[in-house]
Design an enzyme around this catalytic site. Structure first.
Site, mmCIF file in Angstrom:
data_model
loop_
_atom_site.group_PDB
_atom_site.id
_atom_site.type_symbol
_atom_site.label_atom_id
_atom_site.label_comp_id
_atom_site.label_asym_id
_atom_site.label_seq_id
_atom_site.Cartn_x
_atom_site.Cartn_y
_atom_site.Cartn_z
ATOM 1 N N ASP A 63 -41.664 9.245 39.187
ATOM 2 C CA ASP A 63 -43.209 9.244 38.874
ATOM 3 C C ASP A 63 -43.638 8.058 38.054
ATOM 4 O O ASP A 63 -44.052 8.117 37.006
ATOM 5 C CB ASP A 63 -43.433 10.383 38.659
ATOM 6 C CG ASP A 63 -43.370 11.581 39.608
ATOM 7 O OD1 ASP A 63 -44.289 12.205 39.966
ATOM 8 O OD2 ASP A 63 -42.337 11.780 39.849
ATOM 9 N N ASP B 284 -42.786 7.581 44.017
ATOM 10 C CA ASP B 284 -44.180 7.599 43.476
ATOM 11 C C ASP B 284 -44.260 6.466 42.482
ATOM 12 O O ASP B 284 -44.318 6.636 41.449
ATOM 13 C CB ASP B 284 -44.351 9.039 42.583
ATOM 14 C CG ASP B 284 -44.592 10.137 43.593
ATOM 15 O OD1 ASP B 284 -44.605 9.944 44.955
ATOM 16 O OD2 ASP B 284 -44.585 11.353 43.242
ATOM 17 N N ASN C 230 -44.098 10.832 47.566
ATOM 18 C CA ASN C 230 -45.197 11.198 48.770
ATOM 19 C C ASN C 230 -46.534 10.266 48.391
ATOM 20 O O ASN C 230 -47.238 10.103 49.188
ATOM 21 C CB ASN C 230 -45.780 12.730 48.143
ATOM 22 C CG ASN C 230 -46.171 12.772 46.831
ATOM 23 O OD1 ASN C 230 -45.405 12.365 46.036
ATOM 24 N ND2 ASN C 230 -47.395 13.413 46.715
ATOM 25 N N HIS C 231 -46.315 9.295 47.476
ATOM 26 C CA HIS C 231 -47.421 8.252 47.222
ATOM 27 C C HIS C 231 -47.114 7.221 48.069
ATOM 28 O O HIS C 231 -48.029 6.169 48.194
ATOM 29 C CB HIS C 231 -47.567 8.204 45.949
ATOM 30 C CG HIS C 231 -48.001 9.180 45.165
ATOM 31 N ND1 HIS C 231 -49.657 8.984 44.833
ATOM 32 C CD2 HIS C 231 -47.666 10.179 44.468
ATOM 33 C CE1 HIS C 231 -49.800 10.125 44.206
ATOM 34 N NE2 HIS C 231 -48.893 10.910 44.099
#
Length: 131
Positions: free
Chosen positions: A65, A93, A125-126
């Site tokens: 992330d 991410d 998921n980004h």
């Protein structure tokens, strides 16, 4: 080719160009649009060569992330150790939220092309298909 283990003149030149781009992104600014397009093509080739279940060299530093936080990414590399001395696994991410999403993913792609055996990039998921 030839089994000598020595890189070709083309590989040496390509690596020198990648190192110069890495230094530029880390310290000065962003790549040109043409350089970004060429980088995306190169990293796509590298990623397409990898299997869906990619082995990772240990020991490995696991990171997740980043979300476009370029300065945090630089700090991760400072604390964790530079490539290619340290193996990295990024859990996705890379973009969104942070102000420097393009610069962040550019540096990660440069490292992936330059040190493909030392850095593993998973899609989060980004990272949509369009990214």
């Amino acid at each position: 080719p030839g089994g000598s283990g020595m890189p070709s003149a083309e590989e040496v030149q390509a690596n020198a160009e990648l190192e110069a781009q890495i230094d530029h992104v880390r310290t000065k600014g962003e790549l040109t649009e043409a350089q970004c397009k060429a980088l995306c093509e190169k990293v796509r080739e590298v990623l397409q060569e990898e299997s869906n279940c990619q082995p990772v060299r240990c020991p490995v530093t696991v990171c997740g992330d980043i979300h476009g936080q370029f300065l945090d990414l630089k700090e991760l590399f400072r604390i964790g150790g530079p490539l290619p001395e340290t193996n990295y696994l990024f859990l996705g991410d890379y973009v969104d939220r942070g102000y420097y999403s393009v610069k962040t993913v550019t540096l990660m792609f440069l490292y992936k092309v330059r040190h493909k055996e030392r850095i593993t990039l998973l899609r989060g998921n980004h990272e949509s298909r369009q990214i």
